[in-house]
Write an enzyme that holds these catalytic residues in place. Structure first.
Site, PDB file in Angstrom:
ATOM      1  N   ASP A 139      30.211 -69.170  82.102  1.00 23.18           N
ATOM      2  CA  ASP A 139      28.967 -68.395  82.093  1.00 23.18           C
ATOM      3  C   ASP A 139      27.853 -69.172  82.799  1.00 23.18           C
ATOM      4  OD1 ASP A 139      28.324 -70.351  80.226  1.00 23.18           O
ATOM      5  OD2 ASP A 139      28.179 -68.960  78.525  1.00 23.18           O
ATOM      6  N   LEU A 184      31.147 -72.791  78.672  1.00 18.50           N
ATOM      7  CA  LEU A 184      30.389 -71.763  77.943  1.00 18.50           C
ATOM      8  C   LEU A 184      29.145 -72.410  77.344  1.00 18.50           C
ATOM      9  CD1 LEU A 184      32.945 -70.034  75.521  1.00 18.50           C
ATOM     10  CD2 LEU A 184      31.739 -68.915  77.396  1.00 18.50           C
ATOM     11  N   HIS A 185      27.983 -71.879  77.638  1.00 19.09           N
ATOM     12  CA  HIS A 185      26.804 -72.402  76.936  1.00 19.09           C
ATOM     13  C   HIS A 185      25.651 -71.412  76.832  1.00 19.09           C
ATOM     14  CE1 HIS A 185      25.278 -73.000  81.002  1.00 19.09           C
ATOM     15  NE2 HIS A 185      24.078 -73.184  80.488  1.00 19.09           N
ATOM     16  N   ARG A 186      25.757 -70.243  77.486  1.00 16.44           N
ATOM     17  CA  ARG A 186      24.633 -69.296  77.464  1.00 16.44           C
ATOM     18  C   ARG A 186      24.396 -68.837  76.028  1.00 16.44           C
ATOM     19  NH1 ARG A 186      23.920 -69.637  82.622  1.00 16.44           N
ATOM     20  NH2 ARG A 186      22.012 -70.539  81.859  1.00 16.44           N
ATOM     21  N   ARG A 219      25.195 -77.656  72.869  1.00 19.45           N
ATOM     22  CA  ARG A 219      24.796 -76.514  72.035  1.00 19.45           C
ATOM     23  C   ARG A 219      26.030 -75.708  71.620  1.00 19.45           C
ATOM     24  NH1 ARG A 219      20.646 -73.180  73.733  1.00 19.45           N
ATOM     25  NH2 ARG A 219      21.495 -71.510  72.474  1.00 19.45           N
TER      26      ARG A 219
END
Ligand code: UD1
Length: 384
Positions: free
Chosen positions: A297, A219-221, A254
């Site tokens: 994602d 997950l990083h979007r 992030r």
């Protein structure tokens, strides 16, 4: 526009990388270019968008990418600062080297920044992985894709939808070449070198590869991790599912920051989600070959799972890679817990969609690009 070259001189190309997903795309291209120094004279420029061991160095080493000839060292920043700083630092490199073309890959800030510098100097822009569209302009990558394609002179697409999107946006047909997928070149070239998943699990997690199945989560979007409410709902849903299938979660920097800021570490602690640092390419590839499913994602993982035939549950409302849904193993579920749970149940019960490997995802896309560049620049020179 196309700068003419003398037909007996190597074609001078500046090749750009910036962020992690660029590295697996440039690797096969550099191999093709550097194998024929009488045809291509290339310099590799790293913008420095991703710079640390886990996000950059491990990939250069594992994928045997030559060290960059030039490192712009821009580092992190807001999108505006990052893009502007890359442009400012890239311009003198272009002036110094006088390339006939600047080649950019993918859709990150480095892609648009370097393409724009080249276009302003009437230097041909070559875009590898052109034409992908999510239709969602709130996604920073979508803006980068649309703008880069508008100022590109040669556009190499990975799937048929790419061409349709480009034609709709007024790109001339003769600029578009369907060549396949350079990221899948890298996947097939490295399959045999992948790290044994049992070893990765034993070193980094409490999952026992001999007795347990597992899945992979990434997950990083910004749309998933920047809003604490969305992030919390996603993590709670997935934490619950991890009790049925333990999940390896190589965490993007992030995302780690956002989870800390939102105070969500306890959600993970009370689950069977095994957090790890970002993994190297060969570690993640090894895990993917044995995983029961992926939840992600990422754009790249949607394609890689389709190439490997592993079910992919995409935690986004759209995809710019529709072939992975139409032909491949990908299902788009968004962030609604009901849809995530339903898709997870289906994959666990049935093994998910069968899927096939899309046309021209055959490990030879970089060769086709090399051929097309040779023809384009040589023919242009001969016609002059
Ligand atoms: C970028 C790309 C995205 C791609 C992703 C893969 C854009 C607009 N986005 O997003 O398309 O899917 O890379 O990772 O270009 N950081 C580190 N080490 C690094 C680099 C960054 O810790 O080597 C941290 C920075 O402190 C920063 C965060 O990661 O806060 C995000 O990096 P950034 O390059 O801004 O964007 P990504 O989210 O990685």
């Amino acid at each position: 526009m196309t700068t003419m070259t003398k037909s007996n001189e190597p074609i001078k190309i500046l090749c750009i990388v910036g962020a992690r997903p660029n590295f697996m795309k440039i690797a096969p291209l550099m191999r093709v270019f550097r194998a024929v120094p009488d045809v291509f004279d290339t310099r590799l420029v790293h913008t420095g968008q991703h710079y640390d061991e886990a996000m950059k160095d491990a990939f250069f080493r594992q994928l045997q990418i030559p060290e960059p000839d030039i490192d712009l060292g821009v580092g992190s920043g807001t999108h505006t600062v990052q893009t502007a700083e890359i442009m400012r630092r890239f311009e003198p490199v272009v002036d110094d080297y006088s390339p006939e073309a600047v080649l950019v890959v993918g859709d990150v800030n480095s892609t648009i920044a370097c393409a724009l510098v080249a276009a302003k100097k009437n230097i041909a822009v070559v875009h590898v992985e052109a034409g992908l569209r999510s239709g969602d302009r709130r996604m920073p990558e979508e803006v980068n894709r649309v703008l880069t394609d508008q100022i590109s002179d040669l556009l190499f697409t990975t799937e048929p939808d790419g061409k349709a999107n480009l034609l709709r946006e007024g790109v001339a047909e003769e600029k578009i070449h369907f060549v396949g997928n350079v990221m899948i070149d890298t996947l097939f070239a490295n399959r045999e070198r992948a790290v044994d998943p049992g070893q990765t699990l034993a070193e980094l997690t409490d999952i026992d590869a001999l007795t347990e199945d597992f899945g992979i989560l990434t997950l990083h979007r910004p749309s998933n991790v920047d809003d604490p409410i969305v992030l919390q709902r996603l993590l709670e849903t997935i934490a619950e599912l991890s009790r049925r299938l333990p999940l390896v979660f190589p965490i993007h920097p992030r995302t780690r920051t956002r989870i800390d800021e939102a105070g969500l570490t306890p959600v993970l602690a009370d689950s069977r989600i095994a957090l790890t640092e970002p993994l190297g390419y060969l570690q993640l590839l090894g895990l993917m070959t044995r995983a029961r499913l992926l939840m992600t994602d990422s754009g790249g993982l949607q394609e890689e799972s389709t190439a490997l035939g592993v079910p992919c549950i995409t935690l986004r409302e759209n995809t710019e890679r529709p072939i992975t849904v139409d032909n491949g193993t990908n299902t788009i579920v968004g962030t609604d817990p009901v849809r995530i749970n339903a898709c997870f149940d289906d994959v666990m019960a049935t093994g998910g969609k069968a899927g096939q490997v899309p046309e021209l995802w055959d490990g030879r896309a970089a060769e086709r690009i090399g051929e097309a560049l040779k023809q384009h620049f040589r023919e242009a020179a001969q016609a002059a």
